[in-house]
Design a protein around this motif. Sequence first.
Motif, PDB file in Angstrom:
ATOM      1  N   ALA A  22       0.789  -1.164   0.041  1.00 32.57           N
ATOM      2  CA  ALA A  22       0.359   0.365   0.386  1.00 32.57           C
ATOM      3  C   ALA A  22       0.995   1.259  -0.242  1.00 32.57           C
ATOM      4  O   ALA A  22       0.590   2.151  -1.209  1.00 32.57           O
ATOM      5  N   ARG A  25       2.756   1.936  -3.619  1.00 30.12           N
ATOM      6  CA  ARG A  25       1.461   2.265  -4.511  1.00 30.12           C
ATOM      7  C   ARG A  25       1.468   3.990  -4.419  1.00 30.12           C
ATOM      8  O   ARG A  25       1.193   4.356  -5.502  1.00 30.12           O
ATOM      9  N   GLU A  26       1.194   3.862  -3.228  1.00 28.90           N
ATOM     10  CA  GLU A  26       0.409   5.320  -3.464  1.00 28.90           C
ATOM     11  C   GLU A  26       1.690   6.642  -3.063  1.00 28.90           C
ATOM     12  O   GLU A  26       1.505   7.470  -3.711  1.00 28.90           O
ATOM     13  N   ARG A  27       3.443   5.649  -3.040  1.00 28.29           N
ATOM     14  CA  ARG A  27       4.720   6.736  -2.806  1.00 28.29           C
ATOM     15  C   ARG A  27       5.158   7.059  -4.572  1.00 28.29           C
ATOM     16  O   ARG A  27       5.140   7.823  -4.654  1.00 28.29           O
ATOM     17  N   GLY A  29       3.240   5.381  -7.294  1.00 30.64           N
ATOM     18  CA  GLY A  29       1.847   5.466  -8.239  1.00 30.64           C
ATOM     19  C   GLY A  29       2.014   5.398  -9.343  1.00 30.64           C
ATOM     20  O   GLY A  29       2.461   4.051  -9.538  1.00 30.64           O
ATOM     21  N   GLN A 124       4.461   3.878   7.075  1.00 27.37           N
ATOM     22  CA  GLN A 124       3.859   4.406   6.634  1.00 27.37           C
ATOM     23  C   GLN A 124       3.276   5.947   6.951  1.00 27.37           C
ATOM     24  O   GLN A 124       2.969   6.446   6.121  1.00 27.37           O
ATOM     25  N   THR A 128       3.536   9.185   5.298  1.00 27.65           N
ATOM     26  CA  THR A 128       2.265   9.755   4.566  1.00 27.65           C
ATOM     27  C   THR A 128       1.795  10.637   6.512  1.00 27.65           C
ATOM     28  O   THR A 128       0.612  12.142   6.056  1.00 27.65           O
TER      29      THR A 128
END
Length: 464
Positions: A22, A25-27, A29, A124, A128
Amino acid sequence: MGAVHYQLLTLKDGELSGPLAALARERYGGQLRGRMLRTLSRALPRGVNLLGLRAALGGASECHFTPTGLLARRLGRTVAEQMNQALLRKGLPLLRRGDQLIYTLYQPPVPSAPVMKVLASRLQCERTGRPLPATHTMQITSACQCDCLHCSAARHRRPEEAELTTEECKALIRQSLALGVVNVTFTGGEPLLRRDVYELIASVDKEEAIVSMFSNGLLLSAGTVARLREAGLFSLMVSLDSPEAAEHDRLRRCPGSWKRAVEGIGRCLEAGLLCGISTYATPERLHRGEVREMIELGRRLGVQEVTIFDVVPTGRLLCAEEAALLTAEDKQELCSVEEEVNMLPGYPHVITQAHVNGPTGAGCYAAWFQFYSTAYGDIMPCDFTPLSFGNVRAQPLQAIWEAMVAHPAYCTRSNHCRMQDRDFRAKWVDRIPARGPFPYPMRLLGRPEAGEVGVEDRSVRLRA
Protein backbone atom coordinates in the motif's frame (compact mmCIF):
# COMPACT_ATOMS: atom_id res chain seq x y z
CA MET A 1 17.37 -21.86 14.47
CA GLY A 2 17.80 -21.21 10.77
CA ALA A 3 17.05 -17.76 9.47
CA VAL A 4 13.40 -16.88 8.81
CA HIS A 5 12.56 -14.77 5.78
CA TYR A 6 9.70 -12.26 5.56
CA GLN A 7 8.70 -10.70 2.26
CA LEU A 8 7.70 -7.08 2.67
CA LEU A 9 7.21 -6.19 -0.99
CA THR A 10 6.71 -8.66 -3.85
CA LEU A 11 5.98 -8.14 -7.54
CA LYS A 12 4.02 -10.75 -9.47
CA ASP A 13 1.95 -10.42 -12.64
CA GLY A 14 2.45 -6.68 -12.50
CA GLU A 15 0.89 -6.43 -9.04
CA LEU A 16 2.53 -5.55 -5.73
CA SER A 17 1.79 -7.48 -2.57
CA GLY A 18 3.09 -7.67 0.98
CA PRO A 19 2.93 -5.38 4.05
CA LEU A 20 4.60 -2.50 2.17
CA ALA A 21 2.45 -2.76 -0.97
CA ALA A 22 0.00 0.00 0.00
CA LEU A 23 2.82 2.39 0.86
CA ALA A 24 4.67 1.61 -2.36
CA ARG A 25 1.57 2.19 -4.48
CA GLU A 26 0.87 5.48 -2.74
CA ARG A 27 4.48 6.66 -2.98
CA TYR A 28 5.31 5.69 -6.55
CA GLY A 29 1.86 5.75 -8.14
CA GLY A 30 2.00 5.38 -11.92
CA GLN A 31 5.70 4.53 -11.90
CA LEU A 32 4.74 1.02 -10.82
CA ARG A 33 3.23 0.45 -14.24
CA GLY A 34 6.47 1.39 -15.95
CA ARG A 35 8.18 -0.68 -18.60
CA MET A 36 10.90 -1.97 -16.26
CA LEU A 37 8.47 -3.48 -13.77
CA ARG A 38 6.35 -5.03 -16.52
CA THR A 39 9.50 -6.58 -17.97
CA LEU A 40 10.55 -7.91 -14.56
CA SER A 41 7.13 -9.36 -13.97
CA ARG A 42 7.16 -11.21 -17.34
CA ALA A 43 10.72 -12.45 -16.86
CA LEU A 44 9.96 -13.81 -13.39
CA PRO A 45 6.40 -15.16 -13.55
CA ARG A 46 6.67 -16.72 -10.09
CA GLY A 47 7.20 -13.31 -8.59
CA VAL A 48 10.20 -11.29 -7.50
CA ASN A 49 11.14 -10.25 -3.99
CA LEU A 50 11.63 -6.51 -4.12
CA LEU A 51 12.24 -6.13 -0.39
CA GLY A 52 12.37 -8.56 2.48
CA LEU A 53 13.95 -9.08 5.89
CA ARG A 54 15.83 -12.14 7.08
CA ALA A 55 15.65 -12.66 10.84
CA ALA A 56 18.22 -14.77 12.69
CA LEU A 57 18.19 -15.50 16.41
CA GLY A 58 21.47 -15.64 18.25
CA GLY A 59 21.68 -17.12 21.73
CA ALA A 60 18.75 -16.76 24.08
CA SER A 61 18.07 -13.06 23.68
CA GLU A 62 19.24 -11.69 20.33
CA CYS A 63 17.59 -11.24 16.96
CA HIS A 64 19.24 -9.59 13.97
CA PHE A 65 17.58 -8.48 10.73
CA THR A 66 19.28 -8.24 7.34
CA PRO A 67 17.70 -6.97 4.10
CA THR A 68 16.97 -9.06 1.01
CA GLY A 69 15.57 -8.39 -2.46
CA LEU A 70 16.22 -6.04 -5.35
CA LEU A 71 15.75 -3.00 -3.12
CA ALA A 72 17.96 -4.35 -0.32
CA ARG A 73 20.79 -1.92 -0.98
CA ARG A 74 18.67 1.12 -1.79
CA LEU A 75 16.01 0.82 0.92
CA GLY A 76 16.46 -2.43 2.80
CA ARG A 77 19.49 -1.44 4.83
CA THR A 78 17.61 1.47 6.37
CA VAL A 79 14.59 -0.70 7.18
CA ALA A 80 16.73 -3.46 8.72
CA GLU A 81 18.67 -0.95 10.78
CA GLN A 82 15.44 0.54 12.12
CA MET A 83 14.33 -2.91 13.25
CA ASN A 84 17.66 -3.72 14.87
CA GLN A 85 17.79 -0.40 16.71
CA ALA A 86 14.20 -0.85 17.91
CA LEU A 87 15.12 -4.21 19.43
CA LEU A 88 18.15 -2.71 21.16
CA ARG A 89 15.94 -0.07 22.74
CA LYS A 90 13.60 -2.78 24.02
CA GLY A 91 16.40 -4.34 26.04
CA LEU A 92 16.34 -7.99 27.03
CA PRO A 93 13.23 -10.07 26.22
CA LEU A 94 11.09 -11.56 28.96
CA LEU A 95 11.68 -15.03 27.59
CA ARG A 96 12.34 -17.05 24.49
CA ARG A 97 9.75 -19.53 23.24
CA GLY A 98 10.90 -21.70 20.42
CA ASP A 99 12.28 -19.46 17.72
CA GLN A 100 10.69 -16.27 19.03
CA LEU A 101 11.53 -13.63 21.63
CA ILE A 102 8.76 -12.19 23.81
CA TYR A 103 9.39 -8.66 25.05
CA THR A 104 5.97 -7.92 26.55
CA LEU A 105 2.55 -9.54 26.84
CA TYR A 106 1.05 -6.73 24.73
CA GLN A 107 3.08 -7.05 21.54
CA PRO A 108 3.70 -9.82 19.00
CA PRO A 109 6.82 -11.94 19.51
CA VAL A 110 9.95 -11.30 17.45
CA PRO A 111 10.35 -12.38 14.72
CA SER A 112 6.81 -12.87 13.42
CA ALA A 113 4.56 -11.79 10.57
CA PRO A 114 2.60 -9.35 12.80
CA VAL A 115 5.86 -7.54 13.61
CA MET A 116 6.31 -6.96 9.88
CA LYS A 117 2.85 -5.37 9.84
CA VAL A 118 3.92 -3.03 12.63
CA LEU A 119 6.99 -2.06 10.63
CA ALA A 120 4.88 -1.32 7.55
CA SER A 121 2.42 0.78 9.57
CA ARG A 122 5.21 2.83 11.12
CA LEU A 123 6.86 3.45 7.76
CA GLN A 124 3.53 4.49 6.27
CA CYS A 125 2.87 6.86 9.18
CA GLU A 126 6.32 8.42 8.76
CA ARG A 127 5.66 8.90 5.06
CA THR A 128 2.06 10.12 5.14
CA GLY A 129 1.59 11.44 8.68
CA ARG A 130 -1.53 9.29 9.00
CA PRO A 131 -1.43 6.81 11.91
CA LEU A 132 -2.64 3.23 11.68
CA PRO A 133 -3.75 1.34 14.79
CA ALA A 134 -1.71 -1.49 16.25
CA THR A 135 -4.12 -2.43 19.05
CA HIS A 136 -7.86 -3.02 19.02
CA THR A 137 -9.20 -3.18 22.58
CA MET A 138 -12.47 -5.00 22.08
CA GLN A 139 -15.18 -5.23 24.70
CA ILE A 140 -16.99 -8.42 23.77
CA THR A 141 -19.53 -8.26 26.59
CA SER A 142 -20.60 -5.83 29.29
CA ALA A 143 -21.68 -8.68 31.59
CA CYS A 144 -19.62 -9.18 34.73
CA GLN A 145 -19.81 -10.99 38.07
CA CYS A 146 -18.21 -8.03 39.87
CA ASP A 147 -19.57 -4.57 40.60
CA CYS A 148 -16.32 -2.62 40.90
CA LEU A 149 -16.31 0.81 42.51
CA HIS A 150 -13.84 1.96 39.85
CA CYS A 151 -15.30 0.19 36.79
CA SER A 152 -14.24 2.04 33.63
CA ALA A 153 -16.92 0.33 31.51
CA ALA A 154 -19.94 0.78 33.81
CA ARG A 155 -21.41 3.67 31.81
CA HIS A 156 -21.29 1.65 28.57
CA ARG A 157 -23.87 -0.91 29.67
CA ARG A 158 -27.10 -0.84 27.69
CA PRO A 159 -29.20 -3.82 28.87
CA GLU A 160 -31.98 -2.96 26.43
CA GLU A 161 -29.67 -3.29 23.41
CA ALA A 162 -28.31 -6.52 21.91
CA GLU A 163 -24.55 -6.95 21.96
CA LEU A 164 -22.66 -7.72 18.77
CA THR A 165 -23.35 -11.22 17.47
CA THR A 166 -20.60 -13.73 16.79
CA GLU A 167 -20.57 -12.87 13.11
CA GLU A 168 -20.60 -9.14 13.81
CA CYS A 169 -17.63 -9.58 16.14
CA LYS A 170 -15.74 -11.59 13.54
CA ALA A 171 -16.46 -8.97 10.88
CA LEU A 172 -15.17 -6.22 13.18
CA ILE A 173 -12.02 -8.23 13.88
CA ARG A 174 -11.41 -8.72 10.14
CA GLN A 175 -11.83 -5.00 9.52
CA SER A 176 -9.40 -4.15 12.32
CA LEU A 177 -6.76 -6.56 10.98
CA ALA A 178 -7.11 -5.01 7.52
CA LEU A 179 -6.58 -1.60 9.08
CA GLY A 180 -3.23 -2.68 10.55
CA VAL A 181 -4.05 -4.10 14.00
CA VAL A 182 -1.58 -6.66 15.37
CA ASN A 183 -3.03 -7.06 18.86
CA VAL A 184 -6.71 -7.79 19.47
CA THR A 185 -7.33 -7.42 23.20
CA PHE A 186 -10.59 -8.87 24.50
CA THR A 187 -12.07 -7.20 27.53
CA GLY A 188 -15.42 -6.72 29.22
CA GLY A 189 -17.21 -6.83 31.56
CA GLU A 190 -15.75 -10.27 31.89
CA PRO A 191 -14.94 -11.70 28.43
CA LEU A 192 -15.06 -15.30 29.66
CA LEU A 193 -18.80 -14.91 30.28
CA ARG A 194 -19.31 -14.81 26.54
CA ARG A 195 -19.99 -18.34 25.29
CA ASP A 196 -18.35 -17.86 21.92
CA VAL A 197 -15.12 -16.39 23.35
CA TYR A 198 -13.05 -19.40 22.23
CA GLU A 199 -14.49 -19.18 18.73
CA LEU A 200 -13.67 -15.48 18.59
CA ILE A 201 -10.08 -16.08 19.72
CA ALA A 202 -9.64 -18.81 17.12
CA SER A 203 -11.09 -16.57 14.40
CA VAL A 204 -8.17 -14.12 14.62
CA ASP A 205 -5.60 -14.92 11.94
CA LYS A 206 -2.41 -15.47 13.97
CA GLU A 207 -0.33 -14.47 10.94
CA GLU A 208 -1.95 -11.05 11.31
CA ALA A 209 -2.26 -10.50 15.05
CA ILE A 210 -1.93 -11.89 18.55
CA VAL A 211 -4.92 -12.15 20.92
CA SER A 212 -4.68 -11.02 24.52
CA MET A 213 -7.30 -10.69 27.21
CA PHE A 214 -8.12 -8.84 30.44
CA SER A 215 -10.03 -10.97 32.95
CA ASN A 216 -11.16 -10.76 36.56
CA GLY A 217 -9.84 -14.31 36.94
CA LEU A 218 -12.97 -15.82 38.50
CA LEU A 219 -13.56 -18.38 35.73
CA LEU A 220 -10.00 -19.58 35.19
CA SER A 221 -10.53 -23.26 35.87
CA ALA A 222 -8.03 -25.76 34.48
CA GLY A 223 -10.47 -26.60 31.70
CA THR A 224 -11.00 -22.96 30.75
CA VAL A 225 -7.26 -22.28 30.66
CA ALA A 226 -6.71 -25.32 28.44
CA ARG A 227 -9.40 -24.13 26.02
CA LEU A 228 -7.90 -20.64 25.91
CA ARG A 229 -4.52 -22.07 24.95
CA GLU A 230 -6.05 -24.35 22.38
CA ALA A 231 -7.94 -21.44 20.81
CA GLY A 232 -4.67 -19.53 20.44
CA LEU A 233 -4.73 -16.92 23.23
CA PHE A 234 -1.29 -15.28 23.42
CA SER A 235 -1.51 -13.69 26.87
CA LEU A 236 -3.86 -13.02 29.76
CA MET A 237 -3.87 -10.12 32.24
CA VAL A 238 -5.70 -10.78 35.49
CA SER A 239 -6.98 -7.72 37.36
CA LEU A 240 -5.94 -7.39 41.01
CA ASP A 241 -6.88 -4.17 42.76
CA SER A 242 -4.88 -4.71 45.92
CA PRO A 243 -2.23 -7.07 47.28
CA GLU A 244 -4.63 -7.55 50.20
CA ALA A 245 -7.52 -9.96 49.65
CA ALA A 246 -10.05 -8.06 51.78
CA GLU A 247 -9.41 -4.72 50.05
CA HIS A 248 -9.58 -6.26 46.58
CA ASP A 249 -12.89 -7.94 47.44
CA ARG A 250 -14.28 -4.67 48.86
CA LEU A 251 -13.39 -2.69 45.74
CA ARG A 252 -14.90 -5.37 43.51
CA ARG A 253 -17.89 -5.91 45.79
CA CYS A 254 -17.34 -9.61 45.20
CA PRO A 255 -16.38 -11.73 48.25
CA GLY A 256 -13.69 -14.33 47.58
CA SER A 257 -12.69 -12.81 44.24
CA TRP A 258 -9.03 -12.19 45.20
CA LYS A 259 -8.47 -15.82 46.16
CA ARG A 260 -10.10 -17.14 42.99
CA ALA A 261 -8.15 -14.72 40.81
CA VAL A 262 -4.82 -15.69 42.37
CA GLU A 263 -5.66 -19.38 41.96
CA GLY A 264 -6.55 -18.71 38.33
CA ILE A 265 -3.18 -17.06 37.75
CA GLY A 266 -1.51 -20.17 39.09
CA ARG A 267 -3.44 -22.39 36.67
CA CYS A 268 -2.47 -20.19 33.72
CA LEU A 269 1.21 -20.36 34.59
CA GLU A 270 1.05 -24.12 35.18
CA ALA A 271 -0.45 -24.55 31.71
CA GLY A 272 2.26 -22.42 30.10
CA LEU A 273 -0.05 -19.49 29.25
CA LEU A 274 1.63 -16.10 29.42
CA CYS A 275 0.02 -14.33 32.38
CA GLY A 276 0.36 -10.96 34.04
CA ILE A 277 -1.26 -8.81 36.70
CA SER A 278 -3.18 -5.66 35.79
CA THR A 279 -3.61 -3.09 38.56
CA TYR A 280 -3.80 0.66 39.01
CA ALA A 281 -2.13 3.27 41.19
CA THR A 282 -3.79 5.99 43.23
CA PRO A 283 -1.80 8.59 45.19
CA GLU A 284 -2.67 6.81 48.44
CA ARG A 285 -1.59 3.39 47.20
CA LEU A 286 1.66 4.75 45.87
CA HIS A 287 2.53 6.58 49.08
CA ARG A 288 1.61 3.58 51.24
CA GLY A 289 3.90 1.29 49.29
CA GLU A 290 1.11 -0.86 47.83
CA VAL A 291 2.46 -0.56 44.30
CA ARG A 292 5.70 -2.23 45.37
CA GLU A 293 3.72 -4.79 47.35
CA MET A 294 1.77 -5.69 44.20
CA ILE A 295 5.00 -6.15 42.26
CA GLU A 296 6.29 -8.36 45.06
CA LEU A 297 3.08 -10.42 44.88
CA GLY A 298 3.68 -10.80 41.15
CA ARG A 299 7.19 -12.08 41.86
CA ARG A 300 5.88 -14.65 44.33
CA LEU A 301 3.19 -15.84 41.93
CA GLY A 302 5.67 -16.03 39.03
CA VAL A 303 3.80 -13.84 36.53
CA GLN A 304 5.74 -12.53 33.55
CA GLU A 305 4.50 -8.93 33.74
CA VAL A 306 2.81 -6.43 36.05
CA THR A 307 0.96 -3.51 34.45
CA ILE A 308 0.28 -0.47 36.61
CA PHE A 309 -2.33 1.85 35.16
CA ASP A 310 -2.89 5.38 36.44
CA VAL A 311 -6.18 6.09 38.17
CA VAL A 312 -8.07 7.77 35.33
CA PRO A 313 -11.27 9.87 35.57
CA THR A 314 -13.49 7.54 33.58
CA GLY A 315 -16.43 5.20 34.06
CA ARG A 316 -17.63 5.42 37.66
CA LEU A 317 -14.71 7.73 38.40
CA LEU A 318 -15.57 10.13 35.58
CA CYS A 319 -16.26 12.89 38.10
CA ALA A 320 -13.27 12.17 40.32
CA GLU A 321 -11.75 15.22 41.97
CA GLU A 322 -8.31 16.38 40.84
CA ALA A 323 -6.93 15.42 44.26
CA ALA A 324 -7.75 11.78 43.51
CA LEU A 325 -5.50 11.76 40.43
CA LEU A 326 -1.76 11.23 40.28
CA THR A 327 0.44 14.31 40.34
CA ALA A 328 3.46 14.81 38.08
CA GLU A 329 5.64 13.88 41.06
CA ASP A 330 3.61 10.69 41.63
CA LYS A 331 4.09 9.70 37.99
CA GLN A 332 7.80 10.34 38.19
CA GLU A 333 7.96 8.04 41.20
CA LEU A 334 6.10 5.34 39.27
CA CYS A 335 8.55 5.69 36.38
CA SER A 336 11.41 5.29 38.84
CA VAL A 337 9.81 2.15 40.28
CA GLU A 338 9.47 0.72 36.77
CA GLU A 339 13.08 1.47 35.91
CA GLU A 340 14.38 0.10 39.20
CA VAL A 341 12.40 -3.16 39.21
CA ASN A 342 13.16 -3.91 35.57
CA MET A 343 16.84 -4.05 36.50
CA LEU A 344 16.26 -6.67 39.19
CA PRO A 345 16.69 -10.36 38.37
CA GLY A 346 13.83 -12.67 39.26
CA TYR A 347 11.12 -10.00 39.11
CA PRO A 348 8.30 -9.68 36.60
CA HIS A 349 8.61 -7.06 33.90
CA VAL A 350 6.87 -3.86 35.03
CA ILE A 351 4.96 -1.50 32.73
CA THR A 352 3.58 1.76 34.10
CA GLN A 353 1.09 3.91 32.25
CA ALA A 354 2.92 6.88 33.76
CA HIS A 355 5.91 6.03 31.57
CA VAL A 356 4.36 4.43 28.49
CA ASN A 357 1.70 7.12 27.97
CA GLY A 358 3.83 9.96 29.29
CA PRO A 359 6.51 12.30 27.90
CA THR A 360 9.24 9.69 28.46
CA GLY A 361 7.27 7.06 26.52
CA ALA A 362 5.05 7.00 23.46
CA GLY A 363 2.45 9.47 24.74
CA CYS A 364 -1.30 9.02 24.45
CA TYR A 365 -2.24 5.88 22.50
CA ALA A 366 -5.84 6.96 21.88
CA ALA A 367 -6.68 7.25 18.17
CA TRP A 368 -3.02 6.84 17.35
CA PHE A 369 -1.81 3.34 18.23
CA GLN A 370 -5.15 2.01 19.44
CA PHE A 371 -8.92 2.25 19.44
CA TYR A 372 -11.66 0.69 21.55
CA SER A 373 -14.97 -0.89 20.58
CA THR A 374 -17.87 -1.46 22.93
CA ALA A 375 -19.92 -4.65 23.01
CA TYR A 376 -22.54 -2.74 20.98
CA GLY A 377 -20.19 -1.65 18.19
CA ASP A 378 -19.34 1.92 19.25
CA ILE A 379 -15.82 2.98 18.23
CA MET A 380 -13.91 5.12 20.73
CA PRO A 381 -10.34 6.48 20.85
CA CYS A 382 -9.59 4.30 23.90
CA ASP A 383 -11.43 2.48 26.67
CA PHE A 384 -11.05 5.49 29.02
CA THR A 385 -12.57 8.10 26.67
CA PRO A 386 -16.41 8.28 26.84
CA LEU A 387 -16.72 9.62 23.28
CA SER A 388 -17.89 7.68 20.22
CA PHE A 389 -16.98 8.46 16.61
CA GLY A 390 -19.42 6.00 15.05
CA ASN A 391 -20.79 2.49 15.19
CA VAL A 392 -19.71 -0.44 13.01
CA ARG A 393 -23.31 -1.50 12.62
CA ALA A 394 -23.80 1.66 10.55
CA GLN A 395 -20.36 2.48 9.11
CA PRO A 396 -17.19 0.66 8.02
CA LEU A 397 -14.44 0.71 10.62
CA GLN A 398 -11.96 2.37 8.26
CA ALA A 399 -14.29 5.34 7.72
CA ILE A 400 -14.75 5.76 11.47
CA TRP A 401 -11.00 5.53 12.11
CA GLU A 402 -10.23 8.12 9.43
CA ALA A 403 -12.81 10.51 10.89
CA MET A 404 -11.43 9.99 14.39
CA VAL A 405 -7.78 10.67 13.56
CA ALA A 406 -8.76 13.74 11.53
CA HIS A 407 -10.78 15.26 14.38
CA PRO A 408 -9.28 18.35 16.09
CA ALA A 409 -9.14 16.46 19.39
CA TYR A 410 -6.93 13.71 17.93
CA CYS A 411 -5.28 14.96 14.74
CA THR A 412 -1.99 15.66 16.52
CA ARG A 413 0.10 13.63 18.94
CA SER A 414 -0.24 14.17 22.68
CA ASN A 415 2.71 13.35 24.93
CA HIS A 416 0.41 12.48 27.83
CA CYS A 417 -2.91 10.77 28.54
CA ARG A 418 -5.64 13.10 27.30
CA MET A 419 -8.19 11.90 29.85
CA GLN A 420 -5.88 13.06 32.65
CA ASP A 421 -5.57 16.49 31.06
CA ARG A 422 -7.88 19.00 32.74
CA ASP A 423 -8.08 21.21 29.63
CA PHE A 424 -8.95 18.28 27.35
CA ARG A 425 -11.71 17.13 29.70
CA ALA A 426 -13.08 20.66 29.98
CA LYS A 427 -13.24 21.03 26.21
CA TRP A 428 -14.58 17.63 25.23
CA VAL A 429 -15.72 15.51 28.21
CA ASP A 430 -17.24 17.90 30.74
CA ARG A 431 -19.71 19.05 28.09
CA ILE A 432 -21.37 15.64 27.91
CA PRO A 433 -24.94 16.00 29.24
CA ALA A 434 -25.68 14.26 32.52
CA ARG A 435 -28.21 12.00 30.80
CA GLY A 436 -25.60 10.78 28.32
CA PRO A 437 -25.78 8.55 26.37
CA PHE A 438 -22.42 6.90 27.00
CA PRO A 439 -20.28 6.77 25.06
CA TYR A 440 -21.44 10.15 23.81
CA PRO A 441 -21.40 10.76 20.03
CA MET A 442 -18.64 13.25 19.29
CA ARG A 443 -20.70 14.80 16.47
CA LEU A 444 -23.26 16.00 19.04
CA LEU A 445 -20.66 18.02 20.96
CA GLY A 446 -20.67 20.46 18.07
CA ARG A 447 -24.18 21.50 19.08
CA PRO A 448 -24.80 24.25 21.65
CA GLU A 449 -26.02 21.71 24.18
CA ALA A 450 -24.27 22.15 27.52
CA GLY A 451 -24.68 19.93 30.50
CA GLU A 452 -22.83 18.70 33.53
CA VAL A 453 -21.50 15.15 33.54
CA GLY A 454 -23.49 12.89 35.85
CA VAL A 455 -22.30 13.16 39.45
CA GLU A 456 -24.04 10.19 40.97
CA ASP A 457 -20.71 8.44 41.56
CA ARG A 458 -18.78 11.42 42.94
CA SER A 459 -18.90 9.96 46.46
CA VAL A 460 -17.28 6.65 45.46
CA ARG A 461 -14.37 5.89 47.80
CA LEU A 462 -11.49 3.75 46.58
CA ARG A 463 -10.03 3.46 50.07
CA ALA A 464 -11.78 2.43 53.25
